[in-house]
Design a protein around this motif. Structure first.
Motif, PDB file in Angstrom:
ATOM      1  N   LYS A  33       0.833  -1.204   0.000  1.00 58.67           N
ATOM      2  CA  LYS A  33       0.000   0.000   0.000  1.00 58.67           C
ATOM      3  C   LYS A  33       0.867   1.254   0.000  1.00 58.67           C
ATOM      4  O   LYS A  33       1.951   1.279   0.586  1.00 58.67           O
ATOM      5  N   LEU A  89     -16.124  -1.462  10.016  1.00 59.66           N
ATOM      6  CA  LEU A  89     -14.706  -1.342  10.366  1.00 59.66           C
ATOM      7  C   LEU A  89     -14.057  -2.710  10.539  1.00 59.66           C
ATOM      8  O   LEU A  89     -12.934  -2.940  10.076  1.00 59.66           O
ATOM      9  N   THR A  92     -12.797  -4.554   7.476  1.00 59.44           N
ATOM     10  CA  THR A  92     -11.546  -4.115   6.838  1.00 59.44           C
ATOM     11  C   THR A  92     -10.314  -4.801   7.416  1.00 59.44           C
ATOM     12  O   THR A  92      -9.260  -4.808   6.779  1.00 59.44           O
ATOM     13  N   LYS A  93     -10.416  -5.322   8.632  1.00 62.98           N
ATOM     14  CA  LYS A  93      -9.298  -5.941   9.357  1.00 62.98           C
ATOM     15  C   LYS A  93      -8.136  -4.955   9.563  1.00 62.98           C
ATOM     16  O   LYS A  93      -7.000  -5.354   9.801  1.00 62.98           O
ATOM     17  N   PHE A  94      -8.440  -3.677   9.485  1.00 62.34           N
ATOM     18  CA  PHE A  94      -7.424  -2.628   9.595  1.00 62.34           C
ATOM     19  C   PHE A  94      -7.342  -2.059  11.005  1.00 62.34           C
ATOM     20  O   PHE A  94      -6.332  -1.457  11.371  1.00 62.34           O
ATOM     21  N   TYR A  95      -8.431  -2.264  11.787  1.00 64.02           N
ATOM     22  CA  TYR A  95      -8.532  -1.636  13.097  1.00 64.02           C
ATOM     23  C   TYR A  95      -8.741  -2.660  14.203  1.00 64.02           C
ATOM     24  O   TYR A  95      -9.362  -3.710  13.989  1.00 64.02           O
ATOM     25  N   SER A 254      -6.026   2.054  14.525  1.00 64.46           N
ATOM     26  CA  SER A 254      -5.334   1.375  13.420  1.00 64.46           C
ATOM     27  C   SER A 254      -4.292   0.404  13.985  1.00 64.46           C
ATOM     28  O   SER A 254      -3.626   0.687  14.979  1.00 64.46           O
ATOM     29  N   LEU A 293     -12.864   4.277   6.742  1.00 62.85           N
ATOM     30  CA  LEU A 293     -12.946   3.207   5.746  1.00 62.85           C
ATOM     31  C   LEU A 293     -11.957   3.436   4.606  1.00 62.85           C
ATOM     32  O   LEU A 293     -11.295   2.497   4.135  1.00 62.85           O
ATOM     33  N   GLN A 294     -11.844   4.670   4.140  1.00 62.74           N
ATOM     34  CA  GLN A 294     -10.935   4.948   3.023  1.00 62.74           C
ATOM     35  C   GLN A 294      -9.471   4.953   3.446  1.00 62.74           C
ATOM     36  O   GLN A 294      -8.577   4.689   2.632  1.00 62.74           O
ATOM     37  N   THR A 296      -8.031   2.801   5.053  1.00 60.07           N
ATOM     38  CA  THR A 296      -7.517   1.421   5.008  1.00 60.07           C
ATOM     39  C   THR A 296      -6.761   1.116   3.725  1.00 60.07           C
ATOM     40  O   THR A 296      -6.139   0.063   3.616  1.00 60.07           O
ATOM     41  N   ASN A 297      -6.803   2.020   2.758  1.00 58.69           N
ATOM     42  CA  ASN A 297      -6.084   1.820   1.493  1.00 58.69           C
ATOM     43  C   ASN A 297      -4.640   2.296   1.558  1.00 58.69           C
ATOM     44  O   ASN A 297      -3.940   2.260   0.531  1.00 58.69           O
TER      45      ASN A 297
END
Length: 516
Positions: A33, A89, A92-95, A254, A293-294, A296-297
């Motif tokens: 990323k 959230l 996304t597995k980001f948080y 995060s 949400l965005q 996470t990119n």
């Protein structure tokens, strides 16, 4: 009044098996990323996504009530809001997400009163009971503070009593002990009463009866007519509800980025009981959600944390609970806090919290001026005029300010009136408040000024991107002189207020407070 304790089924309803665990984090995917930039994150903010969230929030409000849609804390609509955010959230597995679930007293009251068919403006008192009363009006001619003030002839009557000498609860309980059907309290000055409470769910002096309050002018007029021999029939319709509700803050941090340099952004997830709260504060809640949400990119240098606070409308309850229970060692990891409360008002302006205090002489902790400057530059780059907004402590940044964390954010106005100059800057209507549907049933999906909404969510994205890349403009770690010296058990400002003062805190300028 209906009093109940909602069992922790609410907690169960908001408890999830989170998919956002450390082992789900794909390091290889992360390395592919790009590092977040403001321009790249802003490009990913689209109004279609924001409006999809808004339609869902409207639906959640209608789950609570079709007649009075709302997302008041602990309601079905509020729980659905929190559940919706967490589910998106976690996917996304980001948080790492966390629910902070705790009880708080929910109270709601309303009343209407007519005298011989004439409607009189009426206010309610918290802890008042529900009931419909049609009865002859009876003036005691005194303040109703001792049993002797209620002769046997008050039985079955709607008793007219003037404010003064004792608390409202004593007047109502003594009237109940004398078997009055209900009570109308009139002010001791010409104006209407501004609200208040009976002081508790019950009193030893007697049982509560339905109660409403009217202005001093109206009360004295009724008293004089009764003294002249006129027969007046009063109709009082009172509603009261008190219950212990469980509800939750939602915290999402995060999994990547420096956890000792946290960029924190928050908004409140509840509405007032009287409306769906799609602008207040669905707009800030949705703005933070879509930014999260965005985000996470991208890769991050500094960790980013989002907070969705419960029960802000009852006096910053969720954010105060969070700060109260956050150890100093964890507070010290928060580099700054950004707050977004009402960012899509229909008659909007572009306001920025006055971090340097040069307009309102109420600066935030060191670092707040730099946050204000970042937003000033953002609007200027887009060819937009912005103006400062006072750090009053009336939104969820208040507890963060009090413990010395620098704060900032943007805002589009609520009960302030737009001037002719404001129309030149931002369009809209002069002589009209920034949000005519503030705290009202009409704060629906249609109440959003969409272009302003999108612009301000991009402002959220800009600040999150800039500070997650670097804190070079923020004095951090904080100097010892800027860290709050309050003891662990010292109350935050809203914790010093009575329940009814805190309940109306967001509307009451009398309780504005400086972090200093």
């Amino acid at each position: 009044m209906w009093f109940s304790t909602l069992l922790p089924f609410v907690t169960l309803a908001l408890t999830f098996t989170s998919s956002a665990s450390a082992q789900d984090f794909d390091i290889g995917e992360l390395e592919r990323k790009p590092l977040v930039t403001s321009a790249a994150l802003q490009r990913r903010i689209h109004r279609d996504n924001l409006l999809r969230h808004a339609r869902n929030f409207q639906h959640f409000a209608e789950q609570t009530s079709k007649t009075t849609p709302n997302r008041a804390f602990g309601s079905v609509g509020h729980n659905s809001t929190v559940r919706y955010i967490k589910k998106l959230l976690d996917a996304t597995k980001f948080y790492d997400t966390q629910l902070q679930t705790f009880p708080y007293t929910y109270a709601e009251a309303s009343s209407n009163f007519t005298a011989n068919g004439v409607i009189l403006p009426t206010k309610s008192l918290f802890y008042g009971i529900s009931g419909d009363v049609t009865a002859p009006l009876f003036a005691t001619g005194n303040l109703g503070c001792v049993p002797e003030h209620f002769p046997a002839s008050v039985e079955g009557k709607l008793v007219l009593i003037q404010r003064g000498d004792c608390i409202y609860g004593i007047k109502v309980a003594l009237a109940g002990a004398a078997k009055a059907a209900g009570v109308i309290i009139f002010n001791d000055v010409p104006a209407e009463l501004s609200g208040g409470s009976l002081g508790g769910v019950s009193r030893p002096e007697g049982p509560y009866v339905p109660v409403g309050t009217i202005s001093g002018t109206a009360g004295l007029d009724l008293q004089a007519r009764l003294a002249a021999g006129e027969e007046i029939t009063g109709v009082l319709k009172a509603y009261g509800l008190v219950e212990e509700r469980y509800s939750s803050n939602l915290i999402a941090t995060s999994k990547q980025g420096n956890k000792n340099q946290i960029v924190f952004s928050g908004s409140h997830s509840d509405s007032v009981p009287g409306g769906p709260g799609i602008n207040d504060d669905g707009s800030g809640t949705m703005g933070n959600l879509e930014t999260a949400l965005q985000l996470t990119n991208f890769r991050l240098n500094n960790a980013v944390r989002f907070g969705w606070w419960t029960a802000e409308e009852f006096g910053l309850v969720g954010s105060t609970h969070h700060i109260r229970n956050l150890p100093q060692s964890e507070r010290d990891k928060i580099a700054l806090y950004l707050n977004f409360d009402m960012i899509a008002s229909p008659n909007s302006g572009f306001f920025i919290y006055d971090g340097d205090g040069d307009t309102f002489q109420r600066p935030g902790p060191p670092g707040s001026a730099q946050i204000e400057k970042l937003y000033e530059d953002y609007y200027k780059a887009k060819g937009l005029i912005s103006r400062p907004s006072n750090f009053t402590g009336r939104s969820d940044y208040g507890p963060f300010l009090e413990v010395g964390i620098p704060c900032g954010g943007v805002f589009t106005g609520h009960e302030g009136v737009k001037t002719d100059e404001g129309v030149q800057w931002w369009g809209g209507q002069a002589g009209v408040v920034y949000d005519p549907c503030y705290h009202a049933r009409c704060d629906t999906y249609e109440n959003l000024r969409v272009e302003t909404f999108e612009t301000n969510v991009k402002a959220i994205a800009h600040s999150i991107a800039v500070y997650s890349m670097s804190l070079e403009t923020i004095p951090f770690p904080r100097a010892a002189s800027s860290i709050s010296s309050r003891s662990a058990d010292e109350k935050l400002h809203v914790e010093t207020l009575t329940y009814e003062e805190r309940r109306h805190y967001g509307c009451d300028h009398a309780h504005e407070v400086s972090w200093q």
